[in-house]
Write a protein that holds these residues in place. Structure first.
Motif, PDB file in Angstrom:
ATOM      1  N   GLN A  73      65.376  57.418  90.007  1.00 44.57           N
ATOM      2  CA  GLN A  73      65.285  58.659  89.228  1.00 44.57           C
ATOM      3  C   GLN A  73      65.002  58.364  87.765  1.00 44.57           C
ATOM      4  OE1 GLN A  73      65.446  61.837  90.177  1.00 44.57           O
ATOM      5  NE2 GLN A  73      65.822  61.454  92.346  1.00 44.57           N
ATOM      6  N   MET A  74      64.407  57.225  87.468  1.00 48.39           N
ATOM      7  CA  MET A  74      64.206  56.826  86.077  1.00 48.39           C
ATOM      8  C   MET A  74      63.002  57.539  85.457  1.00 48.39           C
ATOM      9  SD  MET A  74      65.028  52.716  86.071  1.00 48.39           S
ATOM     10  CE  MET A  74      63.505  52.284  86.929  1.00 48.39           C
ATOM     11  N   THR A  75      63.258  58.264  84.384  1.00 47.57           N
ATOM     12  CA  THR A  75      62.217  58.873  83.563  1.00 47.57           C
ATOM     13  C   THR A  75      62.655  58.776  82.103  1.00 47.57           C
ATOM     14  OG1 THR A  75      63.185  61.083  83.737  1.00 47.57           O
ATOM     15  CG2 THR A  75      61.488  60.513  85.362  1.00 47.57           C
ATOM     16  N   SER A  76      61.745  59.090  81.197  1.00 45.20           N
ATOM     17  CA  SER A  76      62.075  59.075  79.775  1.00 45.20           C
ATOM     18  C   SER A  76      61.120  59.994  79.035  1.00 45.20           C
ATOM     19  CB  SER A  76      61.985  57.656  79.211  1.00 45.20           C
ATOM     20  OG  SER A  76      62.302  57.641  77.825  1.00 45.20           O
ATOM     21  N   LEU A  77      61.527  61.243  78.882  1.00 46.58           N
ATOM     22  CA  LEU A  77      60.709  62.234  78.176  1.00 46.58           C
ATOM     23  C   LEU A  77      61.448  62.667  76.918  1.00 46.58           C
ATOM     24  CD1 LEU A  77      59.462  64.401  81.166  1.00 46.58           C
ATOM     25  CD2 LEU A  77      58.208  62.638  79.930  1.00 46.58           C
ATOM     26  N   ALA A  78      61.345  61.861  75.898  1.00 49.27           N
ATOM     27  CA  ALA A  78      62.055  62.141  74.655  1.00 49.27           C
ATOM     28  C   ALA A  78      61.282  63.148  73.813  1.00 49.27           C
ATOM     29  CB  ALA A  78      62.265  60.849  73.868  1.00 49.27           C
ATOM     30  N   GLY A  79      62.013  63.980  73.077  1.00 43.29           N
ATOM     31  CA  GLY A  79      61.386  64.912  72.146  1.00 43.29           C
ATOM     32  C   GLY A  79      60.845  66.151  72.827  1.00 43.29           C
ATOM     33  N   LYS A  80      60.109  66.939  72.068  1.00 45.12           N
ATOM     34  CA  LYS A  80      59.558  68.196  72.555  1.00 45.12           C
ATOM     35  C   LYS A  80      58.445  67.962  73.581  1.00 45.12           C
ATOM     36  CE  LYS A  80      61.693  71.239  69.783  1.00 45.12           C
ATOM     37  NZ  LYS A  80      62.459  72.410  70.264  1.00 45.12           N
ATOM     38  N   ALA A  81      58.334  68.893  74.512  1.00 45.51           N
ATOM     39  CA  ALA A  81      57.235  68.839  75.471  1.00 45.51           C
ATOM     40  C   ALA A  81      55.905  68.876  74.727  1.00 45.51           C
ATOM     41  CB  ALA A  81      57.338  70.014  76.439  1.00 45.51           C
ATOM     42  N   ASP A  82      54.950  68.042  75.166  1.00 45.06           N
ATOM     43  CA  ASP A  82      53.660  67.947  74.482  1.00 45.06           C
ATOM     44  C   ASP A  82      52.550  67.805  75.522  1.00 45.06           C
ATOM     45  OD1 ASP A  82      51.557  67.608  72.771  1.00 45.06           O
ATOM     46  OD2 ASP A  82      52.330  65.802  71.790  1.00 45.06           O
ATOM     47  N   ILE A  83      52.161  68.930  76.118  1.00 42.26           N
ATOM     48  CA  ILE A  83      51.129  68.919  77.153  1.00 42.26           C
ATOM     49  C   ILE A  83      49.788  68.467  76.580  1.00 42.26           C
ATOM     50  CG2 ILE A  83      49.799  70.376  78.728  1.00 42.26           C
ATOM     51  CD1 ILE A  83      52.574  69.782  79.723  1.00 42.26           C
ATOM     52  N   ARG A  84      49.516  68.833  75.334  1.00 38.93           N
ATOM     53  CA  ARG A  84      48.236  68.444  74.722  1.00 38.93           C
ATOM     54  C   ARG A  84      48.073  66.929  74.679  1.00 38.93           C
ATOM     55  NH1 ARG A  84      44.358  70.715  71.471  1.00 38.93           N
ATOM     56  NH2 ARG A  84      43.273  69.288  70.073  1.00 38.93           N
ATOM     57  N   HIS A  85      49.164  66.237  74.383  1.00 40.20           N
ATOM     58  CA  HIS A  85      49.145  64.779  74.319  1.00 40.20           C
ATOM     59  C   HIS A  85      50.045  64.214  75.430  1.00 40.20           C
ATOM     60  CE1 HIS A  85      48.333  66.074  70.069  1.00 40.20           C
ATOM     61  NE2 HIS A  85      47.262  65.330  70.330  1.00 40.20           N
ATOM     62  N   MET A  86      49.775  64.628  76.648  1.00 37.54           N
ATOM     63  CA  MET A  86      50.605  64.237  77.785  1.00 37.54           C
ATOM     64  C   MET A  86      50.630  62.729  77.983  1.00 37.54           C
ATOM     65  SD  MET A  86      50.401  65.946  81.573  1.00 37.54           S
ATOM     66  CE  MET A  86      51.647  65.616  82.818  1.00 37.54           C
ATOM     67  N   ASP A  87      49.545  62.062  77.635  1.00 40.96           N
ATOM     68  CA  ASP A  87      49.494  60.617  77.764  1.00 40.96           C
ATOM     69  C   ASP A  87      50.551  59.947  76.888  1.00 40.96           C
ATOM     70  OD1 ASP A  87      48.094  61.599  75.574  1.00 40.96           O
ATOM     71  OD2 ASP A  87      46.501  60.095  75.669  1.00 40.96           O
ATOM     72  N   ARG A  88      50.745  60.488  75.672  1.00 40.25           N
ATOM     73  CA  ARG A  88      51.773  59.935  74.782  1.00 40.25           C
ATOM     74  C   ARG A  88      53.168  60.343  75.227  1.00 40.25           C
ATOM     75  NH1 ARG A  88      49.271  62.068  69.072  1.00 40.25           N
ATOM     76  NH2 ARG A  88      47.080  61.484  69.441  1.00 40.25           N
ATOM     77  N   TRP A  89      53.320  61.611  75.592  1.00 35.25           N
ATOM     78  CA  TRP A  89      54.623  62.150  75.971  1.00 35.25           C
ATOM     79  C   TRP A  89      55.183  61.418  77.200  1.00 35.25           C
ATOM     80  CZ3 TRP A  89      55.391  67.269  79.002  1.00 35.25           C
ATOM     81  CH2 TRP A  89      56.756  67.628  78.993  1.00 35.25           C
ATOM     82  N   PHE A  90      54.320  61.058  78.128  1.00 33.01           N
ATOM     83  CA  PHE A  90      54.754  60.412  79.361  1.00 33.01           C
ATOM     84  C   PHE A  90      54.642  58.887  79.318  1.00 33.01           C
ATOM     85  CE2 PHE A  90      54.903  64.528  81.241  1.00 33.01           C
ATOM     86  CZ  PHE A  90      55.572  64.404  82.465  1.00 33.01           C
ATOM     87  N   ALA A  91      54.353  58.313  78.182  1.00 35.65           N
ATOM     88  CA  ALA A  91      54.050  56.885  78.129  1.00 35.65           C
ATOM     89  C   ALA A  91      55.161  56.016  78.721  1.00 35.65           C
ATOM     90  CB  ALA A  91      53.766  56.463  76.692  1.00 35.65           C
ATOM     91  N   THR A  92      56.406  56.243  78.308  1.00 32.86           N
ATOM     92  CA  THR A  92      57.502  55.416  78.836  1.00 32.86           C
ATOM     93  C   THR A  92      57.789  55.752  80.292  1.00 32.86           C
ATOM     94  OG1 THR A  92      58.499  55.289  76.631  1.00 32.86           O
ATOM     95  CG2 THR A  92      59.892  54.707  78.488  1.00 32.86           C
ATOM     96  N   THR A  93      57.727  57.027  80.651  1.00 32.73           N
ATOM     97  CA  THR A  93      57.933  57.416  82.048  1.00 32.73           C
ATOM     98  C   THR A  93      56.873  56.764  82.936  1.00 32.73           C
ATOM     99  OG1 THR A  93      59.038  59.505  81.545  1.00 32.73           O
ATOM    100  CG2 THR A  93      57.894  59.366  83.653  1.00 32.73           C
TER     101      THR A  93
END
Length: 306
Positions: A73-93
């Protein structure tokens, strides 16, 4: 059973931990932060600090725990949701779904763990061909060349690795429930969450508690294969978004053309609201005996935002 939950303090993870304990299982649950160890102890789990991106850390934790089942169940979505820059938002996940999956599978094999269950995703990302509702037999859309491309590639990697190892992949729909959609509700109340274009694109939702209950069933039954963990009512954005706004006490969402939304919010927002495909939960209900507390987002939105 002894169940190892990697990501035990996450949105789904902590609910899985609680339900497993309530059903009499022993649970070893991980966190990346020593500050969260007490939270897991209060639930009744054996807490462990583990870095999912460090093979040695993962190997030591699993070898020490000697579990019967491992749940990813490991994920890491820190900070505000950012669909425009989903690549950055999901980088650690994305790394946790690729490198982290490899580390967990290697550790499971070394420790002789008999079963593996992993979190995946199925809300709007069915292949954009044919009907609006997809089953497990239909391919996902990989969205190469978009801001969602890296996240979808990581999902494909995780699913291929887990299925090759004989495990189970649980494709959760868009999550809602306590703390799961605060950003969306805030944007709606500020009238900054518009309906894009036709709004015909479908999404499948699932309440966080229902997602957790399906996960526990997959653990206990040691099932293999892919399961869509979504509610009974995949629906177009033009239906669920205005309903969510009403449930949140917000004004109806504005409507913007696709070309403008692409400039303001990026390509993924347009894909979701115009081309998104939802999913059927028939297999999960039939093979897991899964019963939903909230069969429809209509009930769940009202309940959570009342």
């Amino acid at each position: 059973m002894r169940v190892f939950v990697a990501g035990g303090t996450g949105m789904i993870g902590r609910r899985v931990v609680s339900r497993l304990l309530a059903r009499g299982h022993s649970v070893i649950a991980t966190t990346t932060s020593s500050a969260k160890l007490a939270q897991l102890q209060r639930l009744g789990a054996e807490p462990v600090v583990m870095d999912g991106l460090d093979a040695a850390s993962v190997g030591e934790a699993v070898a020490t725990a000697q579990p019967d089942v491992l749940v990813h169940q490991m994920t890491s979505l820190a900070g505000k949701a950012d669909i425009r820059h989903m690549d950055r938002w999901f980088a650690t996940t994305n790394r946790l779904r690729t490198e982290g999956t490899d580390h967990l599978l290697a550790a499971a094999q070394a420790a002789g763990v008999s079963h593996f269950v992993a979190q995946s995703h199925a809300s709007w990302n069915g292949i954009a061909e044919g009907g609006w509702v997809k089953t497990e037999d239909d391919p996902l859309a990989w969205h190469d060349g978009t801001a969602a491309g890296d996240a979808m590639a990581a999902i494909r990697y995780l699913e291929d690795a887990v299925l090759t190892a004989g495990g189970a992949v649980l494709r959760y729909g868009a999550l809602y429930g306590p703390g799961a959609m605060d950003d969306q509700v805030e944007l709606l109340r500020r009238r900054r969450y518009p309906l894009v274009g036709s709004g015909a694109g479908h999404t499948s939702w699932v309440h966080v508690d229902d997602a957790a209950s399906a996960t526990v069933l997959a653990v206990e039954q040691k099932v293999m294969g892919v399961f869509n963990v979504v509610d009974d009512e995949p629906a177009p954005a033009k239906e669920w978004l205005p309903y969510l706004a009403t449930s949140a006490g917000a004004s109806p969402p504005m409507r913007v053309p696709a070309w403008l939304a692409r400039l303001l919010a990026g390509d993924v927002a347009v894909l979701m609201m115009e081309q998104g495909r939802g999913f059927s939960n028939g297999k999960a209900k039939r093979e897991l005996g899964w019963e939903l507390r909230y069969p429809s987002w209509r009930q769940g939105f009202r309940k959570e935002l009342a």
